[in-house]
Design a protein around this motif. Structure first.
Motif, PDB file in Angstrom:
ATOM      1  N   LEU A 102       0.828  -1.203   0.000  1.00  0.00           N
ATOM      2  CA  LEU A 102       0.000   0.000   0.000  1.00  0.00           C
ATOM      3  C   LEU A 102       0.867   1.260   0.000  1.00  0.00           C
ATOM      4  CD1 LEU A 102      -2.700  -0.987   2.663  1.00  0.00           C
ATOM      5  CD2 LEU A 102      -2.921  -1.052   0.166  1.00  0.00           C
ATOM      6  N   PRO A 103       0.445   2.310  -0.697  1.00  0.00           N
ATOM      7  CA  PRO A 103       1.211   3.571  -0.733  1.00  0.00           C
ATOM      8  C   PRO A 103       0.894   4.448   0.481  1.00  0.00           C
ATOM      9  CG  PRO A 103      -0.669   3.742  -2.199  1.00  0.00           C
ATOM     10  CD  PRO A 103      -0.709   2.344  -1.641  1.00  0.00           C
ATOM     11  N   LEU A 104       1.423   4.084   1.627  1.00  0.00           N
ATOM     12  CA  LEU A 104       1.133   4.788   2.869  1.00  0.00           C
ATOM     13  C   LEU A 104       2.198   5.849   3.150  1.00  0.00           C
ATOM     14  CD1 LEU A 104       0.310   1.680   5.109  1.00  0.00           C
ATOM     15  CD2 LEU A 104      -1.289   3.047   3.743  1.00  0.00           C
ATOM     16  N   LYS A 105       1.800   6.906   3.842  1.00  0.00           N
ATOM     17  CA  LYS A 105       2.769   7.885   4.332  1.00  0.00           C
ATOM     18  C   LYS A 105       3.370   7.455   5.669  1.00  0.00           C
ATOM     19  CE  LYS A 105       0.759  11.921   2.018  1.00  0.00           C
ATOM     20  NZ  LYS A 105       0.190  13.285   2.190  1.00  0.00           N
ATOM     21  N   SER A 106       2.597   6.717   6.447  1.00  0.00           N
ATOM     22  CA  SER A 106       3.086   6.202   7.724  1.00  0.00           C
ATOM     23  C   SER A 106       3.918   4.943   7.488  1.00  0.00           C
ATOM     24  CB  SER A 106       1.918   5.865   8.653  1.00  0.00           C
ATOM     25  OG  SER A 106       1.107   6.989   8.904  1.00  0.00           O
ATOM     26  N   ALA A 107       4.866   4.698   8.404  1.00  0.00           N
ATOM     27  CA  ALA A 107       5.630   3.454   8.342  1.00  0.00           C
ATOM     28  C   ALA A 107       4.764   2.314   8.860  1.00  0.00           C
ATOM     29  CB  ALA A 107       6.898   3.587   9.183  1.00  0.00           C
ATOM     30  N   LEU A 108       4.772   1.201   8.137  1.00  0.00           N
ATOM     31  CA  LEU A 108       3.977   0.029   8.500  1.00  0.00           C
ATOM     32  C   LEU A 108       4.920  -1.081   8.917  1.00  0.00           C
ATOM     33  CD1 LEU A 108       1.136  -1.406   8.452  1.00  0.00           C
ATOM     34  CD2 LEU A 108       1.752  -2.148   6.134  1.00  0.00           C
ATOM     35  N   THR A 109       4.772  -1.550  10.145  1.00  0.00           N
ATOM     36  CA  THR A 109       5.592  -2.653  10.646  1.00  0.00           C
ATOM     37  C   THR A 109       4.700  -3.633  11.395  1.00  0.00           C
ATOM     38  OG1 THR A 109       6.129  -1.370  12.646  1.00  0.00           O
ATOM     39  CG2 THR A 109       7.713  -1.280  10.825  1.00  0.00           C
ATOM     40  N   PHE A 110       5.281  -4.765  11.771  1.00  0.00           N
ATOM     41  CA  PHE A 110       4.535  -5.805  12.460  1.00  0.00           C
ATOM     42  C   PHE A 110       5.319  -6.267  13.676  1.00  0.00           C
ATOM     43  CE2 PHE A 110       3.553  -5.803   7.970  1.00  0.00           C
ATOM     44  CZ  PHE A 110       2.186  -5.575   8.024  1.00  0.00           C
ATOM     45  N   GLU A 111       4.599  -6.497  14.753  1.00  0.00           N
ATOM     46  CA  GLU A 111       5.196  -6.854  16.031  1.00  0.00           C
ATOM     47  C   GLU A 111       5.268  -8.381  16.173  1.00  0.00           C
ATOM     48  OE1 GLU A 111       6.458  -4.486  18.271  1.00  0.00           O
ATOM     49  OE2 GLU A 111       6.149  -3.321  16.449  1.00  0.00           O
ATOM     50  N   PRO A 112       6.005  -8.862  17.178  1.00  0.00           N
ATOM     51  CA  PRO A 112       6.233 -10.309  17.275  1.00  0.00           C
ATOM     52  C   PRO A 112       4.969 -11.149  17.373  1.00  0.00           C
ATOM     53  CG  PRO A 112       7.797  -9.143  18.650  1.00  0.00           C
ATOM     54  CD  PRO A 112       6.830  -8.111  18.146  1.00  0.00           C
ATOM     55  N   GLY A 113       3.898 -10.636  17.967  1.00  0.00           N
ATOM     56  CA  GLY A 113       2.671 -11.401  18.078  1.00  0.00           C
ATOM     57  C   GLY A 113       1.713 -11.192  16.924  1.00  0.00           C
ATOM     58  N   GLY A 114       2.143 -10.519  15.884  1.00  0.00           N
ATOM     59  CA  GLY A 114       1.285 -10.252  14.746  1.00  0.00           C
ATOM     60  C   GLY A 114       0.558  -8.925  14.828  1.00  0.00           C
ATOM     61  N   GLN A 115       0.853  -8.103  15.837  1.00  0.00           N
ATOM     62  CA  GLN A 115       0.239  -6.776  15.902  1.00  0.00           C
ATOM     63  C   GLN A 115       0.738  -5.917  14.727  1.00  0.00           C
ATOM     64  OE1 GLN A 115       2.208  -8.217  18.225  1.00  0.00           O
ATOM     65  NE2 GLN A 115       1.683  -7.535  20.308  1.00  0.00           N
ATOM     66  N   LEU A 116      -0.159  -5.129  14.201  1.00  0.00           N
ATOM     67  CA  LEU A 116       0.177  -4.194  13.129  1.00  0.00           C
ATOM     68  C   LEU A 116       0.466  -2.835  13.748  1.00  0.00           C
ATOM     69  CD1 LEU A 116      -1.778  -3.750   9.821  1.00  0.00           C
ATOM     70  CD2 LEU A 116      -1.370  -1.759  11.256  1.00  0.00           C
ATOM     71  N   GLU A 117       1.532  -2.184  13.295  1.00  0.00           N
ATOM     72  CA  GLU A 117       1.882  -0.865  13.824  1.00  0.00           C
ATOM     73  C   GLU A 117       1.998   0.138  12.685  1.00  0.00           C
ATOM     74  OE1 GLU A 117       4.862  -0.070  17.111  1.00  0.00           O
ATOM     75  OE2 GLU A 117       5.956   0.754  15.397  1.00  0.00           O
ATOM     76  N   LEU A 118       1.342   1.278  12.875  1.00  0.00           N
ATOM     77  CA  LEU A 118       1.486   2.414  11.983  1.00  0.00           C
ATOM     78  C   LEU A 118       2.204   3.528  12.731  1.00  0.00           C
ATOM     79  CD1 LEU A 118      -1.898   2.896  10.071  1.00  0.00           C
ATOM     80  CD2 LEU A 118       0.313   2.304   9.073  1.00  0.00           C
ATOM     81  N   SER A 119       3.302   4.011  12.162  1.00  0.00           N
ATOM     82  CA  SER A 119       4.059   5.103  12.780  1.00  0.00           C
ATOM     83  C   SER A 119       4.005   6.297  11.844  1.00  0.00           C
ATOM     84  CB  SER A 119       5.510   4.687  13.008  1.00  0.00           C
ATOM     85  OG  SER A 119       5.578   3.540  13.839  1.00  0.00           O
ATOM     86  N   SER A 120       3.380   7.362  12.305  1.00  0.00           N
ATOM     87  CA  SER A 120       3.201   8.530  11.448  1.00  0.00           C
ATOM     88  C   SER A 120       4.542   9.197  11.166  1.00  0.00           C
ATOM     89  CB  SER A 120       2.268   9.538  12.120  1.00  0.00           C
ATOM     90  OG  SER A 120       2.941  10.203  13.182  1.00  0.00           O
ATOM     91  N   PRO A 121       4.660   9.873  10.022  1.00  0.00           N
ATOM     92  CA  PRO A 121       5.818  10.748   9.836  1.00  0.00           C
ATOM     93  C   PRO A 121       5.684  11.957  10.751  1.00  0.00           C
ATOM     94  CG  PRO A 121       4.263  11.065   8.050  1.00  0.00           C
ATOM     95  CD  PRO A 121       3.730   9.925   8.882  1.00  0.00           C
ATOM     96  N   PRO A 122       6.794  12.626  11.083  1.00  0.00           N
ATOM     97  CA  PRO A 122       6.677  13.855  11.883  1.00  0.00           C
ATOM     98  C   PRO A 122       5.760  14.855  11.192  1.00  0.00           C
ATOM     99  CG  PRO A 122       8.970  13.157  11.694  1.00  0.00           C
ATOM    100  CD  PRO A 122       8.196  12.309  10.741  1.00  0.00           C
TER     101      PRO A 122
END
Length: 431
Positions: free
Chosen positions: A68-88
């Motif tokens: 997906l063309p997201l502006k936020s960083a998309l990562t995944f945590e060890p238990g399968g949690q999805l994380e979105l980290s906004s740009p400043p």
């Protein structure tokens, strides 16, 4: 602070260089104008959220989301949690707009796979999930945290948080000065825990807490989750805390990373490690410290549970940004919550009594309830001054009326409506 010139990432550090570096980079001062947020979510079945999503389905979904063309960083945590980290973001409104658009894209893609995002501090239904990510970092983290008990595994696999990032503030004293904002973050911490507590169960069983996630974090490790002493110079206190905290792991190029026992970073700098410590090692070590407020140039507030609903995350972000970045609100809220501040010693946040009470009692705690009412009223007054639009102000006002005034938090809703969480375990949540 003046510009700093230190060795590159792979060059060995001396103890003096490391301390000077930490003092230089932990609080980067200037006008408060940047806002950021990190949102963790569980991925559930769209129609029957109590069912466990298979590991294969999660991996397939994550592969799709990465395109997906997201502006936020998309990562995944060890238990399968999805994380979105906004740009400043240059404003609260910009941050909200960016993350809302990215969440819409993620939700749309998941819905096509009959999956959905779910906002809880602890997944209220699922049994312990096997760790999905098997990388040297997470292997070493699990080995290290296992030495302190099972809270580490539960934190890695079963918890989700909402983290707010704000500029450190001005060098000069005052309502927006970095030293005042540092203390305000710790004084406000238990109020934010109590108001937004959203994890009353673990593995489908009530724990007797409103924020089980917060309690898990406080139980992770004897040292690395604590705040440094809050009296005196924040830079000196943080630098000493970093250097005197045990090293979680020593990274290597091949094979598992070493997990030393009791080796502080200061000891490593003095020759106690398997090889000389470098600037890159120091940067990584800082990333493995988990205090409730962490200085990374900016200030990270790490004590809030993930929130329910599609837009529940907006309220804690808006309230916190308004209280920190509006000078009038910042001064008034500091006067209101500073008497709650637990300062130094072994009972520092998050193990200070009021933090423990916040995780257990939420806004049924009288002092926390009174402080939350004041904080929300000040935030509602400040939101127009920081540029929040009507929809944001309405969301904060609705939460104020529905939860804050009557002394409730999101966890109180789960206690009455979450299937499988109707009984109380009567046992320590760490087990």
């Amino acid at each position: 602070m003046p510009p700093c010139d230190f060795p590159e990432g792979g060059t060995p550090l001396s103890a003096d260089e490391a301390e000077d570096l930490l003092r230089c980079i932990c609080f980067k001062t200037g006008p408060p104008r940047i806002t950021g947020v990190e949102l963790e979510w569980f991925v559930h079945e769209l129609h029957v959220p109590q069912l466990t999503v298979s590991t294969d389905r999660l991996r397939t979904a994550f592969t799709t989301l990465r395109s997906l063309p997201l502006k936020s960083a998309l990562t995944f945590e060890p238990g399968g949690q999805l994380e979105l980290s906004s740009p400043p973001a240059a404003s609260l409104t910009e941050c909200l707009t960016t993350v809302s658009a990215d969440l819409t894209a993620v939700r749309t893609a998941l819905r096509a796979m009959d999956l959905a995002l779910a906002g809880y501090g602890i997944d209220p239904w699922q049994p312990p999930r096997p760790r999905l990510l098997h990388e040297p970092r997470y292997d070493a983290m699990e080995t290290y945290l296992d030495r302190s008990g099972p809270a580490g595994r539960a934190m890695m696999r079963d918890s989700a948080a909402l983290q707010i990032s704000l500029d450190a503030g001005y060098e000069e004293p005052g309502p927006l000065g970095f030293a005042r904002r540092w203390r305000l973050a710790h004084a406000l911490g238990p109020v934010l825990i109590a108001a937004f507590a959203n994890s009353p169960s673990l593995h489908g069983v009530r724990t007797g807490l409103r924020s089980t996630r917060q309690q898990l974090w406080s139980d992770l490790d004897p040292v690395r989750v604590l705040a440094p002493p809050l009296a005196g110079d924040p830079r000196a206190a943080w630098a000493a805390h970093v250097l005197d905290t045990p090293v979680m792991c020593v990274r290597g190029d091949d094979g598992p990373w070493a997990v030393p026992d009791g080796l502080t970073f200061r000891d490593w700098l003095r020759g106690g490690g398997p090889r000389p410590a470098t600037r890159a090692d120091l940067d990584y070590h800082v990333s493995t410290l988990f205090p409730p407020v962490r200085p990374r140039g900016h200030i990270e507030l790490r004590m809030i549970d993930a929130q329910p609903g599609e837009d529940g995350w907006i309220v804690p972000l808006a309230v916190t940004a308004a209280l920190f970045d509006d000078p009038e609100a910042a001064e008034a809220v500091y006067r209101a919550v500073e008497p709650l501040l637990d300062d130094t010693g072994p009972m520092a946040p998050p193990r200070a009594p009021l933090w423990t009470a916040a995780a257990r009692d939420g806004l049924t705690h009288p002092a926390l309830h009174a402080a939350a009412v004041t904080c929300f009223e000040l935030a509602l007054e400040a939101l127009p001054r920081v540029g929040a639009d009507t929809s944001v102000r309405d969301a904060v006002a609705a939460f104020h009326d529905r939860c804050v005034v009557p002394g409730r938090c999101p966890a109180d809703d789960h206690l009455t409506c979450v299937p499988g969480a109707s009984g109380t375990s009567g046992k320590d949540v760490r087990t």
